[in-house]
Design a protein around this motif. Structure first.
Motif: not given
Ligand SMILES: NC(=O)C1=CN([C@@H]2O[C@H](COP(=O)(O)OP(=O)(O)OC[C@H]3O[C@@H](n4cnc5c(N)ncnc54)[C@H](OP(=O)(O)O)[C@@H]3O)[C@@H](O)[C@H]2O)C=CC1
Ligand SMILES: O=C1OC[C@@H](O)[C@H](O)[C@H]1O
Length: 391
Positions: A158-171, A244-258
């Motif tokens: 999928i080429g360079n990975v720039y962003r991951t959005i991940a959620d684990l929420s239990v309602g 929000i997790l920022q990996f500046p050198k890799h120009k990538s963002h992670g968004i971790a939700l719970t």
């Protein structure tokens, strides 16, 4: 073919996950096409009573030769045990894992590994100095599905990975501002290190870390900057946490939700959309199913013109025992590490467990969540009530 390497397990605590994991240990490795390692359950301990440990042995249908202990101290002193599986609430992990390491035992410790990063560092220093195996039991990392995701990323699918959005929420929203767990329950009880982040957010972070950190080349490993928003429940534990997790050198963002209030899978089916999206310049990998036990991948690339390749991953069952949950793969990894003299797993190295715990520390700090001294100290006390069970 040579005979499989056998690992003799001691189970520390007799709650829900101890039962699930032990039943997985007792399945036939052949049912998942594993032939090089096997597991024996040789002892179980309960801080409540010896009878409870004996009942557990019967309930999971372990061999009647397995020893039942009424204390964690007796278990860690058993010379027939190769490795201890720590299955207490997270509040107890540091003291219980230290107890085992101090007694010279290898350890597989449930998530979240500890309450603080300082505790994780202390455990790792201890394992290193005593030349013992130590691993955080994030079972999802060892799923064939996770291995496939890491392969897809490192092969550039999928080429360079720039962003991951991940959620684990239990309602578990309930009327009058409540959450549908009693205040004493480990999910919300601050004395047991309750809260969404340590219990569930660790899985959202696992997907961010697998896709944006673990797969970084070794020489370029970069810990993230962290910005967090945290809502606290009346018990003091966090109920909804977004990072929000920022990996500046890799120009990538992670968004971790719970969250304990909303649900990542409101219909418990696949129609609500993937709760994990790993996004690259050339396409996207969607992980379907709960973040801890996902069941399907959808790979959508520019090359495939937006058409998803769907790959299903069933969890194999031992037909004779009518059981298979998916925790056996992490047990197989622990067994192979013991066989090969490796003290840490390459799939979840010590350094990565530390960085993840540091992210959780920082998130809790930004959210003003604090836990009692008894469970957040990094001073080992064999006589701590967390080790003796004197509640
Ligand atoms: N990997 C996974 O999929 C899952 C992992 N987990 C993790 O496993 C751990 C345990 O969770 P779970 O099995 O659901 O919890 P349970 O409450 O079902 O069991 C915890 C066990 O720990 C022991 N214990 C010791 N002191 C206490 C105390 N003060 N309060 C409660 N229990 C105590 C008890 O066993 P005894 O009396 O025998 O000593 C108890 O049965 C947690 O860290 C959790 O994050 C949980 C669910 C899923
Ligand atoms: O690890 C876990 O995975 C499954 C969840 O239901 C549970 O609360 C959590 O501890």
């Amino acid at each position: 073919m040579s005979s499989p390497y056998t690992v003799r397990w001691g189970i520390l605590a007799t709650g829900w996950i101890a039962e699930t994991f032990t039943k997985d240990l007792l399945t036939s490795p052949a049912s998942r096409d594993v032939h090089d390692v096997r597991h024996e359950v040789v002892a179980v301990s309960s801080s409540s009573s010896k009878e409870r440990a004996a009942e557990f042995i019967k309930k999971v249908d372990a061999p009647s030769s397995a020893k039942a202990y009424g204390s964690y101290h007796e278990l860690v002193a058993d010379p027939d045990v190769d490795i201890i599986y720590v299955a207490t609430p997270h509040s107890h992990h540091f003291q219980n894992a230290m107890l085992a390491l101090d007694a010279g035992k290898n350890v597989l410790c449930e998530k979240s590994l500890t309450v603080t990063a300082a505790q994780t560092r202390k455990l790792i220093e201890t394992a290193r100095s005593k030349n013992l195996f130590f691993m955080e039991a994030v079972w999802t990392r060892y799923f064939p599905l996770s291995i496939k995701v890491r392969e897809l990323i490192t092969s550039g699918a999928i080429g360079n990975v720039y962003r991951t959005i991940a959620d684990l929420s239990v309602g578990r929203d309930a009327p009058e501002g409540k959450i549908d767990f009693p205040d004493e329950n480990r999910m919300v009880n601050a004395d047991l290190a309750g809260g969404a982040l340590l219990d569930l957010g660790i899985y959202a972070l696992t997907w961010v870390f697998q896709s944006l950190y673990h797969t970084q080349p070794e020489a370029e490993k970069e810990a993230p900057n962290v910005i967090a928003a945290v809502n606290k429940y009346h018990t003091g534990a966090d109920e909804t946490t977004s990072i929000i997790l920022q990996f500046p050198k890799h120009k990538s963002h992670g968004i971790a939700l719970t969250s304990l209030r909303v649900a990542s899978e409101p219909d418990n089916k696949d129609t609500a959309g993937a709760s994990i999206r790993i996004q690259g310049g050339l396409g996207e990998i969607q992980v379907v199913g709960p973040a801890y036990r996902p069941r399907q991948l959808r790979v959508i690339t520019k090359e495939s013109d937006g058409k998803a390749e769907v790959i299903d991953f069933a969890i194999p069952k031992d037909k004779e025992r009518d059981w298979g949950h998916g925790m056996f793969w992490e047990a197989d990894e622990a067994a192979r590490c013991l066989r090969d003299g490796q003290k840490e797993s390459k799939t979840l190295p010590w350094s990565e467990s530390i960085v993840i715990m540091e992210v959780m520390d920082e998130t809790l700090k930004q959210g003003g969540v604090t836990y009692p001294e008894l469970i957040s100290t990094d001073v080992f006390d064999p006589q701590s009530p967390l080790n003796t069970g004197k509640r």
